[in-house]
Design a protein around this motif. Structure first.
Motif, PDB file in Angstrom:
ATOM      1  N   MET A   1       0.842  -1.192   0.000  1.00  0.00           N
ATOM      2  CA  MET A   1       0.000   0.000   0.000  1.00  0.00           C
ATOM      3  C   MET A   1       0.883   1.250   0.000  1.00  0.00           C
ATOM      4  O   MET A   1       1.824   1.349   0.774  1.00  0.00           O
ATOM      5  N   SER A   2       0.567   2.206  -0.850  1.00  0.00           N
ATOM      6  CA  SER A   2       1.348   3.430  -0.920  1.00  0.00           C
ATOM      7  C   SER A   2       1.094   4.293   0.313  1.00  0.00           C
ATOM      8  O   SER A   2       0.111   4.114   1.038  1.00  0.00           O
ATOM      9  N   MET A   3       1.997   5.254   0.536  1.00  0.00           N
ATOM     10  CA  MET A   3       1.856   6.154   1.680  1.00  0.00           C
ATOM     11  C   MET A   3       0.559   6.951   1.590  1.00  0.00           C
ATOM     12  O   MET A   3      -0.133   7.160   2.594  1.00  0.00           O
ATOM     13  N   ARG A   4       0.216   7.369   0.377  1.00  0.00           N
ATOM     14  CA  ARG A   4      -1.005   8.158   0.199  1.00  0.00           C
ATOM     15  C   ARG A   4      -2.237   7.321   0.527  1.00  0.00           C
ATOM     16  O   ARG A   4      -3.157   7.789   1.205  1.00  0.00           O
ATOM     17  N   ALA A   5      -2.246   6.075   0.047  1.00  0.00           N
ATOM     18  CA  ALA A   5      -3.385   5.192   0.323  1.00  0.00           C
ATOM     19  C   ALA A   5      -3.492   4.910   1.816  1.00  0.00           C
ATOM     20  O   ALA A   5      -4.594   4.878   2.383  1.00  0.00           O
ATOM     21  N   TRP A   6      -2.325   4.713   2.463  1.00  0.00           N
ATOM     22  CA  TRP A   6      -2.322   4.473   3.910  1.00  0.00           C
ATOM     23  C   TRP A   6      -2.902   5.670   4.651  1.00  0.00           C
ATOM     24  O   TRP A   6      -3.712   5.517   5.572  1.00  0.00           O
ATOM     25  N   LEU A   7      -2.484   6.869   4.228  1.00  0.00           N
ATOM     26  CA  LEU A   7      -2.964   8.092   4.871  1.00  0.00           C
ATOM     27  C   LEU A   7      -4.470   8.245   4.700  1.00  0.00           C
ATOM     28  O   LEU A   7      -5.191   8.574   5.651  1.00  0.00           O
ATOM     29  N   MET A   8      -4.974   8.005   3.491  1.00  0.00           N
ATOM     30  CA  MET A   8      -6.393   8.172   3.215  1.00  0.00           C
ATOM     31  C   MET A   8      -7.255   7.170   3.973  1.00  0.00           C
ATOM     32  O   MET A   8      -8.429   7.414   4.227  1.00  0.00           O
ATOM     33  N   ASN A   9      -6.663   6.032   4.359  1.00  0.00           N
ATOM     34  CA  ASN A   9      -7.429   4.982   5.050  1.00  0.00           C
ATOM     35  C   ASN A   9      -7.349   5.074   6.569  1.00  0.00           C
ATOM     36  O   ASN A   9      -7.902   4.222   7.273  1.00  0.00           O
ATOM     37  N   ILE A  10      -6.687   6.099   7.092  1.00  0.00           N
ATOM     38  CA  ILE A  10      -6.619   6.271   8.544  1.00  0.00           C
ATOM     39  C   ILE A  10      -8.015   6.551   9.096  1.00  0.00           C
ATOM     40  O   ILE A  10      -8.726   7.430   8.595  1.00  0.00           O
ATOM     41  N   SER A  11      -8.402   5.816  10.121  1.00  0.00           N
ATOM     42  CA  SER A  11      -9.748   5.956  10.683  1.00  0.00           C
ATOM     43  C   SER A  11      -9.871   7.219  11.530  1.00  0.00           C
ATOM     44  O   SER A  11      -8.971   7.554  12.313  1.00  0.00           O
ATOM     45  N   LEU A  12     -11.008   7.907  11.356  1.00  0.00           N
ATOM     46  CA  LEU A  12     -11.304   9.085  12.162  1.00  0.00           C
ATOM     47  C   LEU A  12     -12.229   8.768  13.331  1.00  0.00           C
ATOM     48  O   LEU A  12     -12.408   9.597  14.223  1.00  0.00           O
ATOM     49  N   VAL A  13     -12.831   7.593  13.327  1.00  0.00           N
ATOM     50  CA  VAL A  13     -13.841   7.284  14.333  1.00  0.00           C
ATOM     51  C   VAL A  13     -13.329   6.380  15.447  1.00  0.00           C
ATOM     52  O   VAL A  13     -13.922   6.299  16.521  1.00  0.00           O
ATOM     53  N   ASP A  14     -12.237   5.673  15.208  1.00  0.00           N
ATOM     54  CA  ASP A  14     -11.641   4.853  16.258  1.00  0.00           C
ATOM     55  C   ASP A  14     -10.177   4.602  15.907  1.00  0.00           C
ATOM     56  O   ASP A  14      -9.672   5.106  14.912  1.00  0.00           O
TER      57      ASP A  14
ATOM     58  N   ILE B   1     -16.790  15.666  17.058  1.00  0.00           N
ATOM     59  CA  ILE B   1     -18.113  15.858  16.451  1.00  0.00           C
ATOM     60  C   ILE B   1     -18.351  14.809  15.373  1.00  0.00           C
ATOM     61  O   ILE B   1     -19.449  14.255  15.261  1.00  0.00           O
ATOM     62  N   ASP B   2     -17.304  14.515  14.601  1.00  0.00           N
ATOM     63  CA  ASP B   2     -17.443  13.487  13.575  1.00  0.00           C
ATOM     64  C   ASP B   2     -17.724  12.125  14.201  1.00  0.00           C
ATOM     65  O   ASP B   2     -18.531  11.345  13.685  1.00  0.00           O
ATOM     66  N   GLN B   3     -17.076  11.826  15.307  1.00  0.00           N
ATOM     67  CA  GLN B   3     -17.344  10.566  15.992  1.00  0.00           C
ATOM     68  C   GLN B   3     -18.787  10.509  16.491  1.00  0.00           C
ATOM     69  O   GLN B   3     -19.414   9.454  16.471  1.00  0.00           O
ATOM     70  N   ALA B   4     -19.307  11.639  16.937  1.00  0.00           N
ATOM     71  CA  ALA B   4     -20.693  11.679  17.402  1.00  0.00           C
ATOM     72  C   ALA B   4     -21.660  11.366  16.271  1.00  0.00           C
ATOM     73  O   ALA B   4     -22.665  10.675  16.457  1.00  0.00           O
ATOM     74  N   TYR B   5     -21.361  11.865  15.072  1.00  0.00           N
ATOM     75  CA  TYR B   5     -22.219  11.617  13.915  1.00  0.00           C
ATOM     76  C   TYR B   5     -21.901  10.299  13.214  1.00  0.00           C
ATOM     77  O   TYR B   5     -22.765   9.692  12.593  1.00  0.00           O
ATOM     78  N   GLY B   6     -20.625   9.900  13.258  1.00  0.00           N
ATOM     79  CA  GLY B   6     -20.221   8.732  12.492  1.00  0.00           C
ATOM     80  C   GLY B   6     -20.262   8.982  11.000  1.00  0.00           C
ATOM     81  O   GLY B   6     -20.447   8.070  10.202  1.00  0.00           O
ATOM     82  N   GLU B   7     -20.060  10.244  10.592  1.00  0.00           N
ATOM     83  CA  GLU B   7     -20.255  10.634   9.200  1.00  0.00           C
ATOM     84  C   GLU B   7     -19.055  10.310   8.315  1.00  0.00           C
ATOM     85  O   GLU B   7     -19.193   9.720   7.249  1.00  0.00           O
ATOM     86  N   TYR B   8     -17.872  10.720   8.740  1.00  0.00           N
ATOM     87  CA  TYR B   8     -16.653  10.504   7.943  1.00  0.00           C
ATOM     88  C   TYR B   8     -15.796   9.447   8.639  1.00  0.00           C
ATOM     89  O   TYR B   8     -15.249   9.680   9.712  1.00  0.00           O
ATOM     90  N   ALA B   9     -15.691   8.290   8.008  1.00  0.00           N
ATOM     91  CA  ALA B   9     -15.012   7.166   8.640  1.00  0.00           C
ATOM     92  C   ALA B   9     -13.495   7.254   8.526  1.00  0.00           C
ATOM     93  O   ALA B   9     -12.769   6.802   9.412  1.00  0.00           O
ATOM     94  N   THR B  10     -12.995   7.821   7.437  1.00  0.00           N
ATOM     95  CA  THR B  10     -11.553   7.891   7.197  1.00  0.00           C
ATOM     96  C   THR B  10     -11.173   9.282   6.715  1.00  0.00           C
ATOM     97  O   THR B  10     -12.032  10.096   6.339  1.00  0.00           O
ATOM     98  N   ILE B  11      -9.869   9.554   6.705  1.00  0.00           N
ATOM     99  CA  ILE B  11      -9.401  10.838   6.173  1.00  0.00           C
ATOM    100  C   ILE B  11      -9.782  10.961   4.703  1.00  0.00           C
ATOM    101  O   ILE B  11     -10.202  12.022   4.233  1.00  0.00           O
ATOM    102  N   GLY B  12      -9.675   9.870   3.971  1.00  0.00           N
ATOM    103  CA  GLY B  12     -10.038   9.898   2.553  1.00  0.00           C
ATOM    104  C   GLY B  12     -11.483  10.289   2.323  1.00  0.00           C
ATOM    105  O   GLY B  12     -11.808  10.977   1.347  1.00  0.00           O
TER     106      GLY B  12
END
Length: 469
Positions: A1-14, A135-146
Motif C-alpha cells: 500500500m502506498s503512503m497516500r493510500a495508507w494516509l487516506m485509510n486512517i480511521s477518524l472514528v476509532d 463531532i465526527d465521531q458523534a455523527y459517524g459521518e466521515y469514517a476515514t481521512i479519505g
C-alpha cells in the motif's frame, strides 16, 4: 500500500489517530496549566501579581468561551434549528469543550513568548482538530481521512450480466445444497464495487452506485441463490460512498453472512441526489431531473437484469437516513409493488426543500396534489391496506425524529403494515442510530425472505428501545 493510500485509510472514528490527537491536546493543555500554576506559586512567594494573572486569566477566558460555545451551539441546534435537525447533546458538548480549550490556548498565546507561545499555538490547532474529530465521531459521518475528500478504496467493476436468470435457484434450495455439501467454495467475505447504473429511462445525472455482493453471490458454482435486495440511500448532503463508509454496510453484511452460511442481502447504495448540494426530494421534477424514475425504474431493472437478485417485492427493501429516510418512506409506501420492506432512520414528516409554496411551484409545477402524494403518511393511506413491513427508527436524542416516528408509525400500523418503531439509545441524528436500526431491520428482512429461520427478538438488541405506538 502506498503512503497516500495508507494516509487516506486512517480511521477518524476509532483507532490510534483520534486517540493520539486527543492525548496530544490533553498533554499540551496540561503542560500550559502546570507551568502557569508553578509560576503562580513561585510568583506569589515573591509577591508577583502577574504570576497569579497567568493562571486566573486563561481559566476565566476558558470558562467564558466554553459557555459561549455551548449557548451558540444550543441556539443553532434547538432554538433556530439552522441545520434542519437538532445536533444532539454530544455535539453541543464538543462545541463547548472545543471553545473552552481554544480560549484557554489563545489567552496563553497572548501571555507568553518563546517556547510556551509555540506550545499554545499548537494547542489551538490540536483543539480545533480534536473538536472536529469528536463531532465526527458523534455523527459517524466521515469514517476515514479519505472520506473527507470524497475518496474511498472501492474498486470499479462491470457487473453487467454477472448472473443469468436461468441459473438462479431459490434461497431455500441453495441452503439445502449448502447443507448437503454441494456448495463448498463460499468466500469468507463479500465484495463492494463501484458501478455505473445507466439512467436509460430517466436520464438522471447520478453518480456511481456502490454494490455489496454477499459471499453466496460470489461462488463459482453455476447455481447462485436469487438473493433479497436492500436499496439504501444517504442523507443530504451525502453520497453512495457515505452510505457504506458511515453506515458500516460491508462489515454488517459480512457479519450476517458469516452466521448464515454466506447468505446476506445484496445492498445497492444508489445516488438519489446527483450532487451533495442537490435535494431532489426523490421525485421527478424540472429542477434536478427524474430522480424517482431513476431509482424505481433504472436501478431496479438493472439490478434484476444483471445481479443474482430476487424479483418479488417481498424480497426487496428500501432504506435510508435523514433525507434518504424520507425518500425510502415515500417511495416504499407509493410503490408496494416494488418494495415489501421499508427501513428509514431519522425521517422527516414530509419532503422539504425551501418553503412549501416555493417547493410546490418549483418541483411540482404548482400542483399541490402531486406534492401531497409524496408525504409519507399520505402515501401510506393512499395505498392501504398494506402488507409491507416497516422498521422505523430514530436516535434517542434526536427529539424531532422521534416525534416523527411517533406520528408515522401508528398510521402505518392502522393501515395494515407490520410495524416496529425503535429509538437508538444514546444517539442523535447520526449514523450510529442508522446502524442500530438497520442491524435490527436486517434480521427482520432476513427472516421474512428466508435467509434465516431465527425469529427476530428486539430484546437481543440492547441499544434499541421500542417506541410505543
Amino acid at each position: 500500500m502506498s503512503m497516500r493510500a495508507w494516509l487516506m485509510n486512517i480511521s477518524l472514528v476509532d483507532g490510534w489517530f483520534p486517540a493520539t490527537l486527543f492525548s496530544i491536546t490533553a498533554v499540551l493543555a496540561a503542560i500550559l496549566l502546570g507551568i502557569a500554576i508553578w509560576e503562580m506559586v513561585d510568583g506569589s512567594r515573591g509577591g508577583g501579581k502577574r504570576a497569579i494573572a497567568v493562571v486566573a486569566c486563561p481559566m476565566v477566558i476558558a470558562v467564558i468561551a466554553g459557555i459561549v460555545g455551548l449557548v451558540i451551539a444550543w441556539l443553532l441546534s434547538d432554538v433556530f434549528v439552522v441545520f434542519g435537525v437538532e445536533l444532539g447533546p454530544r455535539v453541543i458538548a464538543w462545541a463547548g469543550c472545543g471553545c473552552a480549550i481554544v480560549g484557554f490556548a489563545v489567552s496563553h498565546v497572548m501571555l507568553h513568548r518563546g517556547v510556551l507561545r509555540a506550545v499554545a499555538v499548537i494547542l489551538v490547532v490540536c483543539a480545533v482538530f480534536s473538536t472536529a474529530t469528536g463531532i465526527d465521531q458523534a455523527y459517524g459521518e466521515y469514517a476515514t481521512i479519505g472520506s473527507l475528500f470524497g475518496q474511498d478504496s472501492y474498486r470499479e467493476a462491470d457487473l453487467t450480466g454477472m448472473a443469468k436468470r436461468s441459473d438462479l435457484i431459490s434461497v431455500t434450495q441453495w441452503r439445502q445444497e449448502a447443507a448437503d455439501g454441494s456448495i463448498s467454495d463460499i468466500p469468507a467475505h463479500g465484495e463492494v464495487s463501484k458501478v455505473n447504473i445507466p439512467a436509460t429511462t430517466s436520464h438522471f445525472e447520478a453518480r456511481q452506485a456502490l454494490v455489496y455482493l454477499p459471499p453466496a453471490a460470489l461462488v463459482t458454482a453455476k447455481h447462485k441463490p436469487a438473493l433479497p435486495v436492500i436499496l439504501m440511500m444517504s442523507g443530504q448532503p451525502g453520497s453512495p460512498g457515505r452510505v457504506f463508509a458511515a453506515g458500516g454496510i460491508q462489515t454488517m453484511m459480512d457479519d450476517y453472512a458469516q452466521h448464515h452460511g454466506g447468505l446476506a442481502p445484496i445492498v445497492i447504495a444508489a445516488d438519489q441526489l446527483g450532487d451533495d448540494s442537490h435535494n431532489t426530494l426523490c421525485v421527478d421534477s424540472p429542477v434536478y431531473g427524474k430522480a424517482l424514475t431513476y431509482l424505481t425504474k433504472d436501478v431496479v431493472d438493472w439490478v434484476k437484469t444483471n445481479l443474482p437478485a430476487a424479483w418479488q417485492a417481498q424480497d426487496w427493501a428500501i432504506a435510508g437516513f435523514s433525507q434518504g429516510a424520507t425518500c425510502s418512506l415515500q417511495i416504499g409506501a407509493n410503490h408496494p409493488n416494488l418494495f415489501g420492506t421499508i427501513i428509514p432512520t431519522g425521517s422527516e414528516l414530509k419532503p422539504t426543500n425551501g418553503s412549501e409554496s416555493s417547493m410546490i411551484s418549483r418541483f411540482f409545477h404548482g400542483d399541490r396534489t402531486a406534492y401531497e402524494k409524496q408525504i409519507p403518511i399520505n402515501a401510506i393511506r393512499n395505498h392501504a391496506p398494506s402488507n409491507q413491513t416497516l422498521v422505523i427508527g430514530a436516535g434517542e436524542r434526536d427529539r424531532e425524529s422521534v416525534r416523527n416516528v411517533e406520528l408515522i408509525a401508528p398510521v402505518a400500523q392502522q393501515e395494515g403494515m407490520h410495524v416496529t418503531a425503535v429509538e437508538s439509545l444514546g444517539n442523535a441524528h447520526d449514523w450510529h442510530a442508522v446502524r442500530d436500526t438497520l442491524r435490527y431491520g436486517l434480521v427482520v428482512f432476513g427472516y421474512n425472505t428466508g435467509l434465516s429461520d431465527a425469529k427476530p427478538k428486539l430484546a437481543d438488541y440492547p441499544n434499541l428501545k421500542r417506541i410505543t405506538i
